[in-house]
Design a protein around this motif. Structure first.
Motif, PDB file in Angstrom:
ATOM      1  N   CYS A   1       0.861  -1.187   0.000  1.00 65.28           N
ATOM      2  CA  CYS A   1       0.000   0.000   0.000  1.00 65.28           C
ATOM      3  C   CYS A   1       0.894   1.233   0.000  1.00 65.28           C
ATOM      4  CB  CYS A   1      -0.901  -0.009   1.225  1.00 65.28           C
ATOM      5  SG  CYS A   1      -2.044   1.378   1.310  1.00 65.28           S
ATOM      6  N   GLY A   2       0.703   2.107  -0.967  1.00 66.60           N
ATOM      7  CA  GLY A   2       1.516   3.309  -1.050  1.00 66.60           C
ATOM      8  C   GLY A   2       1.117   4.359  -0.024  1.00 66.60           C
ATOM      9  N   GLY A   3       1.924   5.416   0.065  1.00 64.17           N
ATOM     10  CA  GLY A   3       1.669   6.500   1.001  1.00 64.17           C
ATOM     11  C   GLY A   3       2.942   7.259   1.293  1.00 64.17           C
ATOM     12  N   ASP A   4       2.884   8.127   2.300  1.00 64.82           N
ATOM     13  CA  ASP A   4       4.072   8.882   2.707  1.00 64.82           C
ATOM     14  C   ASP A   4       5.022   7.961   3.464  1.00 64.82           C
ATOM     15  OD1 ASP A   4       3.439  11.321   1.586  1.00 64.82           O
ATOM     16  OD2 ASP A   4       2.303  11.994   3.336  1.00 64.82           O
ATOM     17  N   VAL A   5       6.271   7.926   3.021  1.00 63.46           N
ATOM     18  CA  VAL A   5       7.246   6.949   3.500  1.00 63.46           C
ATOM     19  C   VAL A   5       8.259   7.608   4.435  1.00 63.46           C
ATOM     20  CG1 VAL A   5       9.090   5.362   2.797  1.00 63.46           C
ATOM     21  CG2 VAL A   5       6.980   5.517   1.452  1.00 63.46           C
ATOM     22  N   THR A   6       8.588   6.888   5.503  1.00 63.48           N
ATOM     23  CA  THR A   6       9.634   7.329   6.431  1.00 63.48           C
ATOM     24  C   THR A   6      10.635   6.192   6.618  1.00 63.48           C
ATOM     25  OG1 THR A   6       8.115   8.766   7.640  1.00 63.48           O
ATOM     26  CG2 THR A   6      10.150   8.138   8.773  1.00 63.48           C
ATOM     27  N   ARG A   7      11.913   6.519   6.449  1.00 59.76           N
ATOM     28  CA  ARG A   7      12.973   5.559   6.752  1.00 59.76           C
ATOM     29  C   ARG A   7      13.505   5.872   8.140  1.00 59.76           C
ATOM     30  NH1 ARG A   7      16.931   6.073   2.474  1.00 59.76           N
ATOM     31  NH2 ARG A   7      17.713   7.899   3.609  1.00 59.76           N
ATOM     32  N   TRP A   8      13.685   4.823   8.952  1.00 59.83           N
ATOM     33  CA  TRP A   8      14.146   5.003  10.316  1.00 59.83           C
ATOM     34  C   TRP A   8      15.618   4.635  10.417  1.00 59.83           C
ATOM     35  CZ3 TRP A   8      11.000   7.543  13.508  1.00 59.83           C
ATOM     36  CH2 TRP A   8       9.658   7.632  13.126  1.00 59.83           C
ATOM     37  N   GLU A   9      16.432   5.620  10.818  1.00 61.81           N
ATOM     38  CA  GLU A   9      17.878   5.429  10.851  1.00 61.81           C
ATOM     39  C   GLU A   9      18.399   5.549  12.282  1.00 61.81           C
ATOM     40  OE1 GLU A   9      19.472   8.404   8.297  1.00 61.81           O
ATOM     41  OE2 GLU A   9      18.673   7.479   6.453  1.00 61.81           O
ATOM     42  N   ILE A  10      19.511   4.889  12.530  1.00 59.18           N
ATOM     43  CA  ILE A  10      20.195   5.051  13.807  1.00 59.18           C
ATOM     44  C   ILE A  10      20.772   6.465  13.882  1.00 59.18           C
ATOM     45  CG2 ILE A  10      22.311   4.389  15.024  1.00 59.18           C
ATOM     46  CD1 ILE A  10      20.201   2.474  15.629  1.00 59.18           C
ATOM     47  N   ALA A  11      20.540   7.140  15.000  1.00 57.02           N
ATOM     48  CA  ALA A  11      21.023   8.510  15.166  1.00 57.02           C
ATOM     49  C   ALA A  11      22.550   8.557  15.166  1.00 57.02           C
ATOM     50  CB  ALA A  11      20.478   9.103  16.463  1.00 57.02           C
ATOM     51  N   ALA A  12      23.099   9.698  14.740  1.00 59.86           N
ATOM     52  CA  ALA A  12      24.556   9.850  14.668  1.00 59.86           C
ATOM     53  C   ALA A  12      25.204   9.638  16.031  1.00 59.86           C
ATOM     54  CB  ALA A  12      24.904  11.237  14.117  1.00 59.86           C
ATOM     55  N   ALA A  13      24.562  10.152  17.090  1.00 60.05           N
ATOM     56  CA  ALA A  13      25.135   9.988  18.439  1.00 60.05           C
ATOM     57  C   ALA A  13      25.141   8.517  18.856  1.00 60.05           C
ATOM     58  CB  ALA A  13      24.327  10.815  19.441  1.00 60.05           C
ATOM     59  N   THR A  14      24.145   7.775  18.381  1.00 66.70           N
ATOM     60  CA  THR A  14      24.102   6.343  18.696  1.00 66.70           C
ATOM     61  C   THR A  14      25.240   5.609  18.003  1.00 66.70           C
ATOM     62  OG1 THR A  14      21.710   6.395  19.004  1.00 66.70           O
ATOM     63  CG2 THR A  14      22.696   4.258  18.524  1.00 66.70           C
TER      64      THR A  14
ATOM     65  N   THR B   1       1.171   7.192  14.630  1.00 62.76           N
ATOM     66  CA  THR B   1       1.774   8.421  14.132  1.00 62.76           C
ATOM     67  C   THR B   1       3.273   8.184  14.049  1.00 62.76           C
ATOM     68  OG1 THR B   1       2.154   9.343  16.340  1.00 62.76           O
ATOM     69  CG2 THR B   1       0.003   9.788  15.310  1.00 62.76           C
ATOM     70  N   CYS B   2       3.992   9.119  13.435  1.00 56.68           N
ATOM     71  CA  CYS B   2       5.455   8.973  13.384  1.00 56.68           C
ATOM     72  C   CYS B   2       6.030   8.885  14.797  1.00 56.68           C
ATOM     73  CB  CYS B   2       6.085  10.153  12.626  1.00 56.68           C
ATOM     74  SG  CYS B   2       6.192   9.888  10.844  1.00 56.68           S
ATOM     75  N   ASP B   3       5.443   9.624  15.725  1.00 56.10           N
ATOM     76  CA  ASP B   3       5.946   9.618  17.097  1.00 56.10           C
ATOM     77  C   ASP B   3       5.751   8.252  17.753  1.00 56.10           C
ATOM     78  OD1 ASP B   3       6.999  10.968  19.494  1.00 56.10           O
ATOM     79  OD2 ASP B   3       4.975  10.662  20.273  1.00 56.10           O
ATOM     80  N   THR B   4       4.566   7.639  17.575  1.00 53.23           N
ATOM     81  CA  THR B   4       4.341   6.334  18.217  1.00 53.23           C
ATOM     82  C   THR B   4       5.138   5.230  17.526  1.00 53.23           C
ATOM     83  OG1 THR B   4       2.344   5.874  16.905  1.00 53.23           O
ATOM     84  CG2 THR B   4       2.058   7.006  19.020  1.00 53.23           C
ATOM     85  N   VAL B   5       5.361   5.364  16.216  1.00 52.84           N
ATOM     86  CA  VAL B   5       6.218   4.393  15.532  1.00 52.84           C
ATOM     87  C   VAL B   5       7.643   4.479  16.081  1.00 52.84           C
ATOM     88  CG1 VAL B   5       7.263   3.737  13.331  1.00 52.84           C
ATOM     89  CG2 VAL B   5       4.838   4.327  13.418  1.00 52.84           C
ATOM     90  N   GLN B   6       8.131   5.701  16.250  1.00 55.73           N
ATOM     91  CA  GLN B   6       9.484   5.890  16.786  1.00 55.73           C
ATOM     92  C   GLN B   6       9.601   5.310  18.192  1.00 55.73           C
ATOM     93  OE1 GLN B   6      10.735  10.016  17.124  1.00 55.73           O
ATOM     94  NE2 GLN B   6      12.875   9.428  16.791  1.00 55.73           N
TER      95      GLN B   6
ATOM     96  N   GLY C   1      -3.403   3.961   9.589  1.00 55.73           N
ATOM     97  CA  GLY C   1      -2.269   4.097  10.508  1.00 55.73           C
ATOM     98  C   GLY C   1      -0.982   4.039   9.729  1.00 55.73           C
ATOM     99  N   HIS C   2       0.046   3.414  10.301  1.00 57.77           N
ATOM    100  CA  HIS C   2       1.322   3.243   9.599  1.00 57.77           C
ATOM    101  C   HIS C   2       1.568   1.757   9.388  1.00 57.77           C
ATOM    102  CE1 HIS C   2       3.482   7.302   9.912  1.00 57.77           C
ATOM    103  NE2 HIS C   2       2.248   7.510  10.379  1.00 57.77           N
ATOM    104  N   VAL C   3       1.971   1.396   8.180  1.00 59.53           N
ATOM    105  CA  VAL C   3       2.415   0.030   7.903  1.00 59.53           C
ATOM    106  C   VAL C   3       3.921  -0.008   8.091  1.00 59.53           C
ATOM    107  CG1 VAL C   3       2.587  -1.824   6.220  1.00 59.53           C
ATOM    108  CG2 VAL C   3       0.522  -0.402   6.307  1.00 59.53           C
ATOM    109  N   LEU C   4       4.372  -0.859   8.975  1.00 60.90           N
ATOM    110  CA  LEU C   4       5.800  -1.015   9.225  1.00 60.90           C
ATOM    111  C   LEU C   4       6.335  -2.161   8.369  1.00 60.90           C
ATOM    112  CD1 LEU C   4       8.413  -0.456  10.850  1.00 60.90           C
ATOM    113  CD2 LEU C   4       7.589  -2.162  12.509  1.00 60.90           C
TER     114      LEU C   4
END
Length: 454
Positions: free
Chosen positions: A12-25, A71-76, A155-158
């Motif tokens: 299912c298409g939609g607005d996409v977010t890639r989750w990356e490890i933070a630089a400090a991590t 939401t992006c916040d709850t996914v994070q 919602g968000h599809v992970l």
């Protein structure tokens, strides 16, 4: 939830977010002291298969699940809590001068950063996921996984994928319900962080036990019998698969029966104490032929306490079944239970250790994995949340891996088939015989037998 390849028609298409490890991590990961715990035998082998992450095939395993109302916040928050929970996802392996090193990130240092990638239609999303998973899911990558979420009306599809070095099939099936449940707890502000028993500890124990294992170990007995001809038995000759061949693969699905018919077959045998998984294994072996050989995949968890842990726990044990023509399905089930009782202890010995102790090359040929959905926590969420198990590409080989999945809606066989001449016709024949056996067994009332289970 049948293993499948990524395809745009199932996305299912939609607005996409890639989750990356933070630089400090990443900086904290660099600075953490070396972890003395060694890789498991399987992990060690995987490191040498793709030491620098440039192999043509990445062989990842992954899953997709809808997180309703996310939401992006709850996914994070959900992803961060899940990584904190599983040490295996925070433990990086590398090869330095040919020797493995491990660095394990501290839980307090975990942080993810969202990278918005904009709207994608299903075709564009499929290409994105293939590229992300192929590049990121490598044994020495830090991390050896990739997370992408897609915002939809529900919602968000992970979409998540992992190198096999840190994830196995049961990890994927279990993760769907665990991640969905974790998100629900976070949304309702009832989540309490905890740490699952660690696969890294299991790997350390496996290596320590393996170091003291000798050739007289009785668990090698089933392997010696299985390797009587000096190699792992090949696929049936009718398959056309040369055990020394290097074939491209295709993931082929056959639906064997619906849920009602599956329940009718299982009910009578279960009343007499026959395990459901062994029942279906025996029927599949009967469909393969009068003499059938396979490596049976096992979940490899030390105890039920590890059932929500993720890692490369899975092991294999040899299983051979041979019955004369005309044997009944019940004969096959009884023989399957007997043969498995003899062989199951051999699964505690990793293939790499068996190869070293017996000095026999081990190239898996037919591998059989049984997934009984009713025994996996969260299975009732799989269908409502549109969940899926996805498999990446694998290098050319003669290995034929079969996943037999037992779900309330039915029984299906997914096969990663080597594309030898005649192999597809052979597999179609196996599936057709399998379905006919099930139909015949359920066309009349089950008749209990007085003899005890072997």
């Amino acid at each position: 939830m049948i293993p499948c390849t990524l395809a745009s028609g199932r996305l299912c298409g939609g607005d996409v977010t890639r989750w990356e490890i933070a630089a400090a991590t990443l900086e904290a990961w660099d600075a953490v002291p070396l972890d003395p715990r060694p890789p498991s035998h399987d992990q060690h082998g995987r490191l040498h298969e793709d030491p620098d992450g440039t192999a043509e095939h990445s062989a990842w395993i992954g899953f997709s699940v809808l997180l309703p109302g996310a939401t992006c916040d709850t996914v994070q928050q959900t992803l961060t809590a899940w990584i904190l929970q599983h040490e295996s996802l925070r433990s990086n392996l590398s090869l330095v001068d040919g020797r493995p090193q491990r660095r394990t990130l501290r839980p307090d240092d975990v942080a993810l950063t969202p990278q918005p990638l904009g709207p994608h239609d299903p075709g564009e999303l499929c290409e994105l996921l293939r590229g992300e998973f192929h590049a990121s899911c490598r044994p020495t990558r830090r991390p050896a996984w990739a997370f992408v979420s897609v915002e939809t009306e529900q919602g968000h599809v992970l979409h998540a994928a992992f190198d096999h070095v840190t994830f196995d099939g049961l990890s994927a099936y279990g993760a769907v319900g665990h991640v969905a449940g974790l998100h629900t707890a976070i949304v309702n502000d009832v989540h309490e962080q905890h740490h699952s028993p660690s696969y890294v500890d299991v790997a350390e124990q496996e290596v320590a036990v393996g170091a003291s294992t000798r050739t007289e170990d009785p668990r090698l007995g089933p392997w010696r019998s299985f390797l009587a001809e000096g190699r792992i038995p090949p696929a049936p000759a009718a398959s056309g698969i040369d055990p020394a061949g290097r074939y491209d693969h295709r993931l082929v699905r056959h639906d064997i029966c619906d849920g009602d018919r599956a329940a009718r077959l299982a009910l009578g045998y279960a009343a007499e104490g026959f395990p459901t998984g062994m029942l279906w294994t025996a029927v599949l072996m009967q469909a393969i032929g009068n003499k059938a050989h396979a490596l049976m995949s096992t979940h490899g968890r030390p105890s039920p306490l590890w059932m929500d842990s993720v890692g490369w726990f899975a092991g294999v044990a040899p299983l051979s079944m041979s019955l004369p023509a005309g044997s009944t399905t019940r004969d096959w089930v009884i023989e399957g239970v007997r043969a498995w009782r003899e062989s199951a202890p051999a699964a505690a010995l990793p293939l790499g250790l068996v190869q070293r102790l017996l000095d026999v090359p081990l190239r898996p040929q037919v591998v059989l994995s049984i997934i009984d959905g009713s025994r996996i926590d969260g299975h009732e969420w799989w269908r409502p949340l549109g969940s899926a198990i996805h498999l990446g590409d694998v290098p050319p080989s003669s290995q034929c891996h079969m996943w037999l999945t037992i779900l309330p809606e039915g029984v299906s066989l997914a096969t990663r088939l080597p594309l030898a001449d005649g192999s597809e016709a052979w597999l179609d024949g196996v599936a057709e015989r399998f379905a006919r056996i099930v139909e015949a067994e359920t066309s009349h009332p089950y008749v209990p037998h007085p003899e005890a289970l072997p």
